[in-house]
Design a protein around this motif. Structure first.
Motif, PDB file in Angstrom:
ATOM      1  N   GLU A 150       0.956  -1.480   0.073  1.00 28.76           N
ATOM      2  CA  GLU A 150       0.094   0.027   0.120  1.00 28.76           C
ATOM      3  C   GLU A 150       1.030   1.354   0.105  1.00 28.76           C
ATOM      4  O   GLU A 150       0.578   2.261  -0.473  1.00 28.76           O
ATOM      5  N   LEU A 151       2.174   0.993   0.872  1.00 25.29           N
ATOM      6  CA  LEU A 151       2.985   2.465   0.642  1.00 25.29           C
ATOM      7  C   LEU A 151       3.479   2.615  -0.651  1.00 25.29           C
ATOM      8  O   LEU A 151       3.316   3.836  -1.323  1.00 25.29           O
ATOM      9  N   ILE A 152       3.610   1.663  -1.654  1.00 20.97           N
ATOM     10  CA  ILE A 152       3.871   1.936  -3.115  1.00 20.97           C
ATOM     11  C   ILE A 152       2.766   2.360  -3.877  1.00 20.97           C
ATOM     12  O   ILE A 152       2.908   3.124  -4.720  1.00 20.97           O
ATOM     13  N   GLY A 153       1.699   1.802  -3.411  1.00 18.51           N
ATOM     14  CA  GLY A 153       0.283   2.420  -4.283  1.00 18.51           C
ATOM     15  C   GLY A 153      -0.079   3.607  -3.897  1.00 18.51           C
ATOM     16  O   GLY A 153      -0.243   4.490  -4.912  1.00 18.51           O
ATOM     17  N   LEU A 154       0.313   4.060  -2.639  1.00 17.58           N
ATOM     18  CA  LEU A 154       0.078   5.562  -2.374  1.00 17.58           C
ATOM     19  C   LEU A 154       1.239   6.301  -2.983  1.00 17.58           C
ATOM     20  O   LEU A 154       0.935   7.548  -3.590  1.00 17.58           O
ATOM     21  N   LEU A 155       2.461   5.862  -2.992  1.00 18.03           N
ATOM     22  CA  LEU A 155       3.427   6.765  -3.862  1.00 18.03           C
ATOM     23  C   LEU A 155       3.226   6.933  -5.143  1.00 18.03           C
ATOM     24  O   LEU A 155       3.199   8.093  -5.700  1.00 18.03           O
ATOM     25  N   ARG A 156       2.617   6.126  -5.860  1.00 15.37           N
ATOM     26  CA  ARG A 156       1.988   6.143  -7.129  1.00 15.37           C
ATOM     27  C   ARG A 156       1.018   7.000  -7.229  1.00 15.37           C
ATOM     28  O   ARG A 156       1.002   8.017  -8.374  1.00 15.37           O
ATOM     29  N   CYS A 157      -0.135   7.274  -6.441  1.00 17.21           N
ATOM     30  CA  CYS A 157      -1.078   7.871  -6.244  1.00 17.21           C
ATOM     31  C   CYS A 157      -0.549   9.381  -6.187  1.00 17.21           C
ATOM     32  O   CYS A 157      -1.145  10.328  -6.625  1.00 17.21           O
ATOM     33  N   ALA A 158       0.260   9.676  -5.372  1.00 15.47           N
ATOM     34  CA  ALA A 158       1.037  10.794  -4.947  1.00 15.47           C
ATOM     35  C   ALA A 158       1.710  11.374  -6.179  1.00 15.47           C
ATOM     36  O   ALA A 158       1.523  12.493  -6.570  1.00 15.47           O
ATOM     37  N   LEU A 159       2.343  10.570  -6.921  1.00 14.10           N
ATOM     38  CA  LEU A 159       2.951  10.960  -8.172  1.00 14.10           C
ATOM     39  C   LEU A 159       1.930  11.511  -9.519  1.00 14.10           C
ATOM     40  O   LEU A 159       2.195  12.150 -10.107  1.00 14.10           O
ATOM     41  N   GLU A 160       0.754  10.779  -9.220  1.00 11.82           N
ATOM     42  CA  GLU A 160      -0.229  11.092 -10.339  1.00 11.82           C
ATOM     43  C   GLU A 160      -1.292  12.410  -9.682  1.00 11.82           C
ATOM     44  O   GLU A 160      -1.795  12.841 -10.689  1.00 11.82           O
TER      45      GLU A 160
END
Length: 249
Positions: A150-160
C-alpha cells in the motif's frame, strides 16, 4: 549461556527499505522525479535512490525548511520532488510547508519516516504530532499505508496527484508482508478507504499500522458474538465520505 549471538530471522523488510527501493524503481518511470533529504539519506532510505540516480538526489544538510522551499521551487518548474524526512524533524519546516508549498498548491510529496513511537531512537525522534499538524495544512493530502504494497500504491497515487502537496507517514518498524516490486503495484484511487472486514453491528476505523490490530480485535469480538467491520482509513484527508456514509447506513 555461551555469549554467542543467535542468528536473527530476516522477516519482512523495514518500511524505510520498502520506501527507498520503491522510490528508486519509480524514478525509472518518472524522469522528473527527484529525492530530497535533510542529512538523513540512510535513515530515510534515500541512500538507495542516491546510488542509482546520483544526479537526481539532493541532501541539503540539517535544513528541513530549506529542503521544503527548495522542493517548492523545483515543483514550479515541473519537477516532481519527494522530500523524505523524519516526522519529528519536519516540524521545523512547518512555516515553509504552509507558505511555500500548500498555499500555492504545489505537488510536493512528503514522506515521513519514524512516524509514531520509535523505541531506541529516543524522545527527540518520536513522530507524535504529524497527523495533527498536517491535517491543519490547506490543500494537504494526508495518508498512512497499512503495509508495504500500500505504501507503493500511495506513492504512485501521490505522483499522479498534481493539485497540491501529498504526505505519507510510516513507522520505524518492519512492514507487514513481503511487498511486490513497484512495477506490479497500481496507484491507489485518490481519497478512498478500504473495507477489510464486513460486519453489521459496528465498525473499527483503523489508520496505517493499526489495521492489523483492528482485524485481530474484530476476530476476538466476533467470537463474543459481535459482527464488526474493519475499515482501512488510508486517507486521513480527504475523508472517504461515500464509504463513511455506507457504514452509517
Amino acid at each position: 549461556m555461551t555469549g554467542e549471538l543467535l542468528p536473527v530471522k530476516a522477516g519482512p523488510p523495514q518500511w524505510t527499505k520498502v520506501f527507498g527501493e520503491a522510490l528508486t524503481e519509480l524514478a525509472g518511470e518518472y524522469p522528473k522525479l527527484v529525492a530530497i533529504t535533510a542529512a538523513m539519506p540512510s535513515g530515510t532510505g534515500t541512500s538507495i535512490f542516491q546510488k542509482k540516480w546520483p544526479e537526481r538526489f539532493f541532501d541539503v544538510g540539517i535544513a528541513e525548511a530549506h529542503a521544503t522551499t527548495f522542493a517548492a521551487g523545483l515543483a514550479t518548474q515541473g519537477v516532481r520532488p519527494v522530500v523524505a524526512i523524519y516526522s519529528t524533524f519536519l516540524q521545523r519546516a512547518y512555516d515553509s510547508i504552509i507558505h511555500d508549498v500548500a498555499i500555492q498548491q504545489l505537488p510536493v510529496i512528503f514522506c515521513l519516516d519514524r512516524a509514531g513511537m520509535v523505541g531506541e531512537d529516543g524522545q527527540t525522534h518520536m513522530g507524535l504530532y504529524d497527523i495533527a499538524y498536517l491535517l491543519a495544512v490547506p490543500h494537504m493530502t494526508v495518508t498512512a499505508p497499512k503495509d508495504g504494497a500500500e505504501l507503493i500504491g500511495l506513492l504512485r497515487c501521490a505522483l499522479e496527484h498534481t493539485s497540491g502537496p501529498f504526505s505519507l507517514r510510516y513507522p520505524r518498524d518492519k512492514a507487514p508482508g513481503e511487498p511486490p516490486r513497484a512495477a506490479e503495484v497500481a496507484p491507489i484511487r485518490y481519497g478512498t478507504w478500504e473495507v477489510l472486514r464486513k460486519g453489521r453491528e459496528c465498525a473499527l476505523l483503523a489508520v496505517g499500522t493499526m489495521c492489523q490490530p483492528a482485524l485481530a480485535a474484530a476476530e476476538e469480538l466476533g467470537g463474543a458474538g459481535f459482527d464488526v467491520s474493519v475499515v482501512n482509513c488510508r486517507f486521513l484527508k480527504p475523508v472517504d465520505r461515500e464509504t463513511l456514509k455506507a457504514l452509517l447506513h
